[in-house]
Design a protein around this motif. Structure first.
Motif, mmCIF file in Angstrom:
data_model
loop_
_atom_site.group_PDB
_atom_site.id
_atom_site.type_symbol
_atom_site.label_atom_id
_atom_site.label_comp_id
_atom_site.label_asym_id
_atom_site.label_seq_id
_atom_site.Cartn_x
_atom_site.Cartn_y
_atom_site.Cartn_z
ATOM 1 N N GLY A 281 0.919 -1.161 -0.163
ATOM 2 C CA GLY A 281 -0.103 -0.013 -0.051
ATOM 3 C C GLY A 281 1.007 1.263 -0.167
ATOM 4 N N TYR A 282 0.562 2.263 -0.768
ATOM 5 C CA TYR A 282 1.094 3.472 -0.833
ATOM 6 C C TYR A 282 0.240 4.655 -0.797
ATOM 7 C CZ TYR A 282 5.277 1.017 -3.059
ATOM 8 O OH TYR A 282 6.624 0.522 -3.149
ATOM 9 N N GLY A 283 0.332 5.581 0.172
ATOM 10 C CA GLY A 283 -0.440 6.622 0.521
ATOM 11 C C GLY A 283 -0.606 7.586 -0.910
ATOM 12 N N GLY A 284 -1.702 7.720 -1.150
ATOM 13 C CA GLY A 284 -2.042 8.764 -2.269
ATOM 14 C C GLY A 284 -2.149 8.114 -3.484
ATOM 15 N N ASP A 285 -1.989 6.628 -3.717
ATOM 16 C CA ASP A 285 -2.047 5.946 -4.794
ATOM 17 C C ASP A 285 -3.278 6.046 -5.591
ATOM 18 O OD1 ASP A 285 0.673 5.549 -5.070
ATOM 19 O OD2 ASP A 285 0.481 3.493 -5.263
ATOM 20 N N ARG A 286 -3.438 6.358 -6.866
ATOM 21 C CA ARG A 286 -4.517 6.016 -7.781
ATOM 22 C C ARG A 286 -4.140 4.804 -8.479
ATOM 23 N NH1 ARG A 286 -3.140 11.309 -7.365
ATOM 24 N NH2 ARG A 286 -1.871 11.545 -9.380
ATOM 25 N N THR A 287 -5.115 4.249 -9.490
ATOM 26 C CA THR A 287 -4.967 3.206 -10.004
ATOM 27 C C THR A 287 -3.752 2.956 -11.073
ATOM 28 O OG1 THR A 287 -6.560 4.027 -11.757
ATOM 29 C CG2 THR A 287 -7.510 2.824 -10.128
ATOM 30 N N GLU A 288 -3.588 4.324 -11.606
ATOM 31 C CA GLU A 288 -2.287 4.182 -12.576
ATOM 32 C C GLU A 288 -1.103 4.004 -11.741
ATOM 33 O OE1 GLU A 288 -3.465 8.481 -11.911
ATOM 34 O OE2 GLU A 288 -4.406 6.749 -11.692
ATOM 35 N N ASN A 289 -0.992 4.484 -10.524
ATOM 36 C CA ASN A 289 0.320 4.349 -9.794
ATOM 37 C C ASN A 289 0.390 2.818 -9.409
ATOM 38 O OD1 ASN A 289 -1.187 7.311 -8.090
ATOM 39 N ND2 ASN A 289 0.491 7.113 -9.826
ATOM 40 N N VAL A 290 -0.715 2.262 -9.044
ATOM 41 C CA VAL A 290 -0.474 0.596 -8.789
ATOM 42 C C VAL A 290 -0.040 0.047 -9.860
ATOM 43 C CG1 VAL A 290 -2.009 -1.221 -8.445
ATOM 44 C CG2 VAL A 290 -2.253 0.929 -6.900
ATOM 45 N N LEU A 291 -0.712 0.401 -11.326
ATOM 46 C CA LEU A 291 -0.333 -0.293 -12.484
ATOM 47 C C LEU A 291 1.176 -0.051 -12.572
ATOM 48 C CD1 LEU A 291 -1.286 -1.898 -14.800
ATOM 49 C CD2 LEU A 291 -1.649 0.313 -15.928
ATOM 50 N N TRP A 292 1.776 1.119 -12.435
ATOM 51 C CA TRP A 292 3.245 1.251 -12.749
ATOM 52 C C TRP A 292 4.001 0.341 -11.668
ATOM 53 C CZ3 TRP A 292 7.566 2.393 -10.173
ATOM 54 C CH2 TRP A 292 8.771 2.881 -10.825
ATOM 55 N N ARG A 293 3.681 0.305 -10.477
ATOM 56 C CA ARG A 293 4.451 -0.608 -9.535
ATOM 57 C C ARG A 293 4.269 -1.992 -9.883
ATOM 58 N NH1 ARG A 293 2.349 -0.885 -4.556
ATOM 59 N NH2 ARG A 293 0.355 0.609 -4.608
ATOM 60 N N LEU A 294 3.180 -2.537 -10.135
ATOM 61 C CA LEU A 294 3.099 -3.823 -10.852
ATOM 62 C C LEU A 294 3.788 -4.128 -12.092
ATOM 63 C CD1 LEU A 294 -0.764 -4.113 -10.529
ATOM 64 C CD2 LEU A 294 0.693 -5.135 -9.112
ATOM 65 N N GLN A 295 4.069 -3.298 -12.971
ATOM 66 C CA GLN A 295 4.836 -3.385 -14.052
ATOM 67 C C GLN A 295 6.307 -3.125 -13.992
ATOM 68 O OE1 GLN A 295 3.226 -0.596 -17.190
ATOM 69 N NE2 GLN A 295 1.365 -2.005 -17.503
ATOM 70 N N HIS A 296 6.824 -2.750 -12.654
ATOM 71 C CA HIS A 296 7.960 -2.430 -12.266
ATOM 72 C C HIS A 296 8.568 -3.577 -11.062
ATOM 73 C CE1 HIS A 296 7.506 0.775 -14.944
ATOM 74 N NE2 HIS A 296 8.719 0.903 -15.140
ATOM 75 N N GLY A 297 8.072 -4.546 -11.335
ATOM 76 C CA GLY A 297 8.567 -5.699 -10.566
ATOM 77 C C GLY A 297 7.883 -5.887 -8.989
ATOM 78 N N GLU A 298 6.928 -5.118 -8.417
ATOM 79 C CA GLU A 298 6.535 -5.149 -7.291
ATOM 80 C C GLU A 298 5.955 -6.804 -6.796
ATOM 81 O OE1 GLU A 298 6.450 -0.999 -5.129
ATOM 82 O OE2 GLU A 298 4.471 -2.185 -5.143
ATOM 83 N N ILE A 299 5.387 -7.264 -7.705
ATOM 84 C CA ILE A 299 5.045 -8.699 -7.400
ATOM 85 C C ILE A 299 5.689 -9.830 -7.971
ATOM 86 C CG2 ILE A 299 2.623 -8.030 -6.789
ATOM 87 C CD1 ILE A 299 1.459 -8.752 -9.340
ATOM 88 N N GLY A 329 -9.484 1.496 -14.653
ATOM 89 C CA GLY A 329 -8.373 1.737 -14.022
ATOM 90 C C GLY A 329 -8.152 0.139 -13.205
ATOM 91 N N ILE A 330 -9.195 0.226 -12.247
ATOM 92 C CA ILE A 330 -9.145 -1.208 -11.406
ATOM 93 C C ILE A 330 -8.980 -2.308 -12.271
ATOM 94 C CG2 ILE A 330 -10.692 -2.456 -9.637
ATOM 95 C CD1 ILE A 330 -11.527 0.181 -8.753
ATOM 96 N N LYS A 331 -10.033 -2.385 -13.353
ATOM 97 C CA LYS A 331 -9.917 -3.559 -14.263
ATOM 98 C C LYS A 331 -8.432 -3.714 -14.731
ATOM 99 C CE LYS A 331 -12.143 -5.246 -18.454
ATOM 100 N NZ LYS A 331 -13.356 -5.004 -19.557
ATOM 101 N N ARG A 332 -7.828 -2.905 -15.200
ATOM 102 C CA ARG A 332 -6.452 -2.955 -15.663
ATOM 103 C C ARG A 332 -5.384 -3.542 -14.564
ATOM 104 N NH1 ARG A 332 -2.906 -4.150 -17.554
ATOM 105 N NH2 ARG A 332 -1.210 -3.184 -18.849
ATOM 106 N N ASP A 333 -5.750 -3.211 -13.469
ATOM 107 C CA ASP A 333 -4.932 -3.480 -12.314
ATOM 108 C C ASP A 333 -5.011 -4.879 -11.888
ATOM 109 O OD1 ASP A 333 -3.731 -1.254 -12.008
ATOM 110 O OD2 ASP A 333 -5.018 -0.312 -10.250
ATOM 111 N N VAL A 334 -6.336 -5.314 -12.096
ATOM 112 C CA VAL A 334 -6.674 -6.768 -11.786
ATOM 113 C C VAL A 334 -6.194 -7.544 -13.049
ATOM 114 C CG1 VAL A 334 -8.614 -8.567 -12.076
ATOM 115 C CG2 VAL A 334 -8.807 -6.456 -10.639
ATOM 116 N N ALA A 335 -6.367 -7.132 -14.244
ATOM 117 C CA ALA A 335 -5.678 -8.011 -15.286
ATOM 118 C C ALA A 335 -4.087 -7.988 -15.019
ATOM 119 C CB ALA A 335 -5.888 -7.154 -16.610
ATOM 120 N N GLU A 336 -3.455 -7.015 -14.739
ATOM 121 C CA GLU A 336 -1.943 -6.929 -14.683
ATOM 122 C C GLU A 336 -1.577 -7.994 -13.359
ATOM 123 O OE1 GLU A 336 1.750 -6.187 -16.215
ATOM 124 O OE2 GLU A 336 -0.151 -5.293 -16.501
ATOM 125 N N ILE A 337 -2.425 -8.011 -12.164
ATOM 126 C CA ILE A 337 -2.164 -9.165 -11.246
ATOM 127 C C ILE A 337 -2.457 -10.348 -11.843
ATOM 128 C CG2 ILE A 337 -2.700 -9.920 -9.012
ATOM 129 C CD1 ILE A 337 -3.754 -6.856 -8.376
#
Length: 430
Positions: A281-299, A329-337
């Motif tokens: 969890g990161y304070g202030g994050d929006r869907t696009e910020n989660v997506l960036w983190r997912l695409q840069h190795g966090e899982i 945005g949430i749908k895109r995060d779910v797909a990335e996970i």
């Protein structure tokens, strides 16, 4: 009725003629537009700049905050405005006018001003405009504004369309320009105007795709810690992998998730320690910020049994995003996970309630998103859980005894979260 080609050409010509006929609006060029006034202050308290200088230090909610506005000079005495702020989460200097019909300016119009950044090492700027009743749009300018510190006057021009979303009403705008500051800083502005046609030299994100366009969280209050936290999480994942440690449970989200680790570490350990959890969890994050983190190795490099995802409330709070865009945005995060963790079960949570009453505008927006989220659950790999009623009184009100700021849970709120989610988590862990 389908219009003929000639009719379309005539209508296009009329629209172009209307735009050309629209006069430039000097919102503050040496002095305010006729009938307009300059206001300044923080989020809760604003006052007019009646003389050469004004100070706002009487906000009972921010006892140490100081916001100062002044008339300063660029080309002639008093032809510019200065804004200084410190210990203020939000500060602003704006032009307030009689209702302005800005519809003729939308196609090709620009809002422009001259900016001088004297101090912004710990601050950020954004440009804001009203877009109808209880509607406002803003464009952030943090990193470029910091880079402009000490470089003298610079001319900035934005397309007026940067501040217009589909359905916005620009027929009677009374707050056509505001410069907002966060953190701490000192800036000057001059020659604020809206023109019917111009060449913008600043870019703005496409609001229709912002929620699905990956990017780091570049806010004045996040730059110092956001990327270091990301690097720390990558290092922790690498350490676990090297040590052969399993990570059976991952939480992904914004500050509400971040606070498990930051504000309630003892509860987090007591409730979930047996799963060797990872808090992403990161304070202030929006869907696009989660997506960036997912695409840069966090899982990457982990294989959890369950991942819990809750995101979207900052899309509502930061830019009043439409529910369908937040859902995208949430749908895109779910797909990335799912792409990166195909064996993991994903528990998607409804966005938690915010605001005291059921008719709070931001809560209503989030609930519209929540109504769409079950579409993402297949009950094989993705599961949806709405436990919001557990936080609410029977009449739908949210108590500060659970969420003191009507957004973030306290210890009691996190206990409610755990009790409401645990039965579902137990099933998914099996």
């Amino acid at each position: 009725m389908k219009l003929s080609h000639s009719a379309v050409l005539i209508l296009s010509a009329l629209a172009a003629s209307a735009a050309t006929a629209a006069a430039s609006l000097p919102l503050y060029v040496g002095q305010p537009l006729a009938g307009a006034k300059v206001m300044f202050g923080d989020f809760d308290v604003q006052k007019p700049l009646d003389g050469d200088a004004g100070r706002m230090d009487d906000d009972p909610k921010l006892k140490n905050a100081v916001v100062e506005a002044r008339r300063t000079s660029k080309d002639a005495a008093g032809d510019a405005l200065g804004l200084t702020w410190k210990d203020a989460w939000f500060s602003t200097v704006r032009v307030e006018s009689a209702p302005l019909d800005l519809r003729p300016y939308l196609a090709k119009g620009t809002v422009s001003f001259d900016l001088k950044v004297n101090e912004l090492a710990k601050g950020g700027l954004s440009v804001r405009m009203d877009c109808g009743n209880n509607c406002e749009r803003k464009v952030g300018n943090v990193i470029p504004a910091r880079a402009a510190q000490g470089k003298g006057w610079q001319h900035l021009s934005y397309a007026l369309s940067c501040f217009h979303h589909k359905g916005d009403d620009f027929s009677a705008v009374t707050k056509p320009f505001a410069l907002d500051g966060t953190g701490a800083g000192d800036v000057e502005i001059a020659n604020i105007r809206i023109d019917p046609a111009g060449k913008p030299n600043q870019t703005c994100p496409d609001y229709r795709t912002a929620s699905v366009t990956p990017e780091p969280l570049n806010e004045s209050w996040s730059i110092d810690w956001w990327m270091p936290r990301h690097e720390e999480k990558l290092a922790e994942i690498a350490r676990r992998k090297a040590a052969g440690e399993r990570t059976d449970l991952v939480f992904i989200g914004d500050s509400i998730t971040h606070h498990w680790e930051k504000e309630q570490p003892e509860l987090f350990k007591a409730f979930y320690g047996k799963y060797n959890p990872l808090d992403l969890g990161y304070g202030g994050d929006r869907t696009e910020n989660v997506l960036w983190r997912l695409q840069h190795g966090e899982i990457d490099g982990i294989d959890p049994k369950v991942t819990v995802l809750m995101i979207g409330t900052n899309n509502t709070g930061h830019r009043a995003e439409a529910p369908e865009l937040i859902f995208a945005g949430i749908k895109r995060d779910v797909a990335e996970i799912r792409k990166r963790l195909p064996k993991t079960k994903l528990l998607l949570l409804a966005i938690f309630p915010r605001g005291e009453k059921p008719d709070d505008g931001q809560r209503v927006n989030n609930e519209k998103v929540n109504a769409m989220l079950p579409k993402l659950a297949d009950n094989q790999h993705v599961f949806f859980l709405n436990m919001n009623k557990a936080f609410l009184a029977p009449d739908g009100t949210l108590s500060k005894d659970i969420m003191p700021d009507l957004l973030h849970p306290n210890a009691e709120g996190y206990k409610i979260w755990q009790r409401a989610m645990q039965p579902e988590l137990d099933k998914l862990m099996r």
